[in-house]
Design a protein around this motif. Sequence first.
Motif, PDB file in Angstrom:
ATOM      1  N   TYR A   2       0.822  -1.211   0.000  1.00 58.22           N
ATOM      2  CA  TYR A   2       0.000   0.000   0.000  1.00 58.22           C
ATOM      3  C   TYR A   2       0.850   1.252   0.000  1.00 58.22           C
ATOM      4  O   TYR A   2       0.484   2.269  -0.545  1.00 58.22           O
ATOM      5  CB  TYR A   2      -0.944   0.012   1.203  1.00 58.22           C
ATOM      6  N   SER A   3       2.001   1.180   0.669  1.00 59.65           N
ATOM      7  CA  SER A   3       2.896   2.330   0.664  1.00 59.65           C
ATOM      8  C   SER A   3       4.312   1.841   0.936  1.00 59.65           C
ATOM      9  O   SER A   3       4.517   0.693   1.306  1.00 59.65           O
ATOM     10  CB  SER A   3       2.479   3.334   1.737  1.00 59.65           C
ATOM     11  N   GLU A  56       6.170   2.282   3.302  1.00 57.55           N
ATOM     12  CA  GLU A  56       6.465   2.521   4.714  1.00 57.55           C
ATOM     13  C   GLU A  56       6.796   1.255   5.487  1.00 57.55           C
ATOM     14  O   GLU A  56       6.726   1.229   6.697  1.00 57.55           O
ATOM     15  CB  GLU A  56       5.292   3.241   5.376  1.00 57.55           C
ATOM     16  N   PHE A 107       5.208  -1.489   6.419  1.00 56.46           N
ATOM     17  CA  PHE A 107       4.285  -1.846   7.493  1.00 56.46           C
ATOM     18  C   PHE A 107       4.461  -3.314   7.858  1.00 56.46           C
ATOM     19  O   PHE A 107       4.528  -3.684   9.010  1.00 56.46           O
ATOM     20  CB  PHE A 107       2.853  -1.575   7.031  1.00 56.46           C
ATOM     21  N   ASN A 160     -10.002   2.050  -8.926  1.00 57.84           N
ATOM     22  CA  ASN A 160      -9.700   2.628  -7.619  1.00 57.84           C
ATOM     23  C   ASN A 160      -8.502   3.553  -7.770  1.00 57.84           C
ATOM     24  O   ASN A 160      -7.491   3.429  -7.094  1.00 57.84           O
ATOM     25  CB  ASN A 160      -9.396   1.494  -6.622  1.00 57.84           C
ATOM     26  N   GLU A 162      -7.687   6.893  -7.368  1.00 60.58           N
ATOM     27  CA  GLU A 162      -7.135   7.872  -6.434  1.00 60.58           C
ATOM     28  C   GLU A 162      -6.258   7.229  -5.365  1.00 60.58           C
ATOM     29  O   GLU A 162      -5.153   7.690  -5.099  1.00 60.58           O
ATOM     30  CB  GLU A 162      -8.266   8.673  -5.785  1.00 60.58           C
ATOM     31  N   ARG A 163      -6.754   6.132  -4.775  1.00 68.08           N
ATOM     32  CA  ARG A 163      -5.959   5.512  -3.721  1.00 68.08           C
ATOM     33  C   ARG A 163      -4.694   4.876  -4.292  1.00 68.08           C
ATOM     34  O   ARG A 163      -3.629   4.941  -3.691  1.00 68.08           O
ATOM     35  CB  ARG A 163      -6.781   4.467  -2.963  1.00 68.08           C
ATOM     36  N   GLU A 219       3.295  17.030  12.396  1.00 65.82           N
ATOM     37  CA  GLU A 219       3.550  15.621  12.104  1.00 65.82           C
ATOM     38  C   GLU A 219       3.858  15.453  10.639  1.00 65.82           C
ATOM     39  O   GLU A 219       2.982  15.595   9.774  1.00 65.82           O
ATOM     40  CB  GLU A 219       2.344  14.777  12.492  1.00 65.82           C
ATOM     41  N   ASP A 267       4.527  12.866   8.784  1.00 62.01           N
ATOM     42  CA  ASP A 267       3.837  11.816   8.034  1.00 62.01           C
ATOM     43  C   ASP A 267       2.496  12.296   7.511  1.00 62.01           C
ATOM     44  O   ASP A 267       2.098  11.994   6.392  1.00 62.01           O
ATOM     45  CB  ASP A 267       3.614  10.578   8.912  1.00 62.01           C
ATOM     46  N   GLU A 268       1.827  13.037   8.390  1.00 62.34           N
ATOM     47  CA  GLU A 268       0.518  13.512   7.990  1.00 62.34           C
ATOM     48  C   GLU A 268       0.649  14.561   6.884  1.00 62.34           C
ATOM     49  O   GLU A 268      -0.147  14.587   5.952  1.00 62.34           O
ATOM     50  CB  GLU A 268      -0.183  14.094   9.211  1.00 62.34           C
ATOM     51  N   ASN A 297       1.477  12.778   3.711  1.00 59.89           N
ATOM     52  CA  ASN A 297       0.279  12.112   3.218  1.00 59.89           C
ATOM     53  C   ASN A 297      -0.684  13.110   2.589  1.00 59.89           C
ATOM     54  O   ASN A 297      -1.272  12.849   1.552  1.00 59.89           O
ATOM     55  CB  ASN A 297      -0.387  11.353   4.360  1.00 59.89           C
TER      56      ASN A 297
END
Lengths: 724, 75
Positions: A61-62, A64, A66, A93, A95-96, A247, A249-250, A253
């Motif tokens: 998904y990214s 990062e 996870f 799908n 945009e994501r 933050e 990360d935010e 994002n």
Amino acid sequence: MKKIVIALVGQPNVGKSHLANAISGSNLKIGNFAGVTVEKATARLSTEGFALEFIDLPGLYSLEDFSADEKVTKDFLQKGEYDLILNVLDSTNLERNLMLTTELMELQKKMVIALNMDDEAIKEGIDIDADAMSKILSVPCVRVSSKTKTNIEFLVDEILHVTKNEFVAPKLIYSDEVEEQLQTIVRFLEDKHFTTPHFSNRQIAVGLLWQKREIYALMHEQPLYVELHPILNNALGHVYMYAQSEEIDEIINRQHGAFSAGLSAEVLHVTKVVRKNFTQTIDAILIHKLLGLPIFIFLMWGLFQLTFTLGRIPMDWIEASFGWLGETIGSTISNEALKSLIVDGIIAGVGSVVMFLPNIMILFLGIALLETTGYMSRAAFLLDGFFHKFGLHGKSFVPLVTGFGCSVPAYMAARTLKNKKDRLLTMFIIGFMSCGARLPVYVLFAGAFFEEEMAGNVLFGIYIVGALLGLIAAKILRVSAFKGEDEPFVMEMPKYRLPSIKLLWFVVYAKSTMYVKKAGTFILMASMLIWFISSYPKNSLIEQEYTTKIEALQPSTNEEKSSVDEAVKTIDEDKSVSIEDAIKALENEKREKLMEHTYLGMIGKTIEPAFAPLGFDWKMSVATFSGLAAKEVIVSTLGVLYSLGDKVSEDDSSLRAIITANISFASAMAFIVFVMVYLPCLAATSVFAKEAEEPKYTVYLVIFTFATAWVLSFITYQSITFFS
Amino acid sequence: MIDLSQINKNQKALIKTIHAQNTLKKRLLSLGLGIGKEVEVVETSLQKNTIKIIIGFSSIALRFDEAKLIEVEVA
């Protein structure tokens, strides 16, 4: 020919493997186990003198990391050797999916974007302007469909075009405020004439601003860092102020999100609004509050019923044809030893394993269907609450079900779990999920000790009991060895998709050939070895002793047969029958004694005491031992041992009948329990060792599974003997 | 202040803040659960363990514990 290495990257369930397959058109191996596709799938496509090689990376998904699984992809993208990224997106799908694309663009590598599942998008009224998107991003974007194979050739052309030409930096634009700060940093670096071989200055600026560890490590070593530091601090301060958040990360994002949303708005046109799509409708039933779980259990039960009943039919044919093969070949061989090797060793051993091929195929088809349709994550959703009580994670469901097929991919599938303790816990109990190789043992024993109508249920019962034991073991391990924080449960529920027959066929075909190959090589060798050590050394003393004993009985039979008197004759007949029985008994005893004095008999006798409390005779003990190599070997060992040792009756010599006659019910059940729990096999154990990283866990696994198997088997045997 | 676990089935809400830490937060963001996005709760499991939400074109399953970390505003 020049080789082009292409890294296939995309979010999970966008059809990467399927696309690679469509491009190559060859029989490319598709492994769709969750997170297991790290294999190099080489597709030889020799267009214009180029050979394309695809590296099918696990979906993510990214960037990062996870999960362990995503780390594999990230590491490869940053350190691996490849020429180009083929970024696969799900057009339905967009945009994501673009969120990952923006991260990939920051890598500054050659890239081509495949907007996959175009056929589905068109059906849902989604239209993407690929040309506009290519222009905006400076990355070629191609609408393709791996299902209908549209535009595949065009995609290949683009790949070749990008490879042949110089790298063009993709255009990823951040908000004005961020761009301004990036410019400041880039200008500073340029003023200092700073260059590195791996990164452009813009890349370094982005990396510094986004606080990427590796870029920091790199820059920290530079003398200019002293001067850079205040500039960077200032830039960050500005960004924090603009974003009204501290933050990073935010902030990142939101930047990526804004870019993705903006791009989507620009290129995406939705013509009809589908309120409730197919997936939502099906989900309303399949993950329904009340109906969900019963449906799931019914589906599982159905699969095992099918495995037994449908698999039963061709099984009898295979059994019969191997029997026929043994007889036919046996009659042409005059040399006793050679005949025994071929008929009793090779044909009996391999035949007893090949026989279960239909069952294996049905089981694998079932698991493949669960995975490819998207039902697996629904099951995880349904079971998470229940699993959680036992200290497991809903996502553990995927490796656990994969474990029903084979433990090897199951251990690898556990990579989707992020938390190390959760992962180890799941891996420890994967062995409780009976793998396909154990199926032959179960089918053999279920068929031998239960009515045919019951056998399917018994089979289902064995799997359920195994799974429940696994859950209990998980709970015990969770409160003792693997204490710790719970991993959060967040997962995507992919759309339901009907898998192509081709894909299903590939999965089943690949597994079946693997099974047959195993029977043809590994199990063939094992059967021959077991035949050898169970036939030698020959003991002429015992042979003689019994021959004399049998001969001593023989003459009397002839004498009494000459009698004419009616009454006497009937008595005599009884007598002769009992004498025949006695001879038979003696012959059996002889075989038994002979076998006991072979190498295998000696091994069996040595280990027998350890298994005696479980009700195992030495043959079963030996089978357990040989089953360490692979579980199918248990069946072939029993096949060789019992077909050599006890010819119960000539007309019913199937292994099932022999087993019923030689093994008590209690022993058989204890045996099933033992097989259910102990170490899967050599191959799986080595994969476990690799995945668990620390060697001590492998030692724990061996001790844990053996101890549990022994204790449970002991309880089973003793309690059945006690109650009957 | 309400969180996502308090949203009823078939109700829509806007994400205001995500209180999760580091990796979980990144994961939620990468799955599309950004600030200001609209989510719809479409299914809750029997014992209130897990919920299924729709965000954009994707369906996401969450445990109640995680849903509690997502502050929302009823749309």
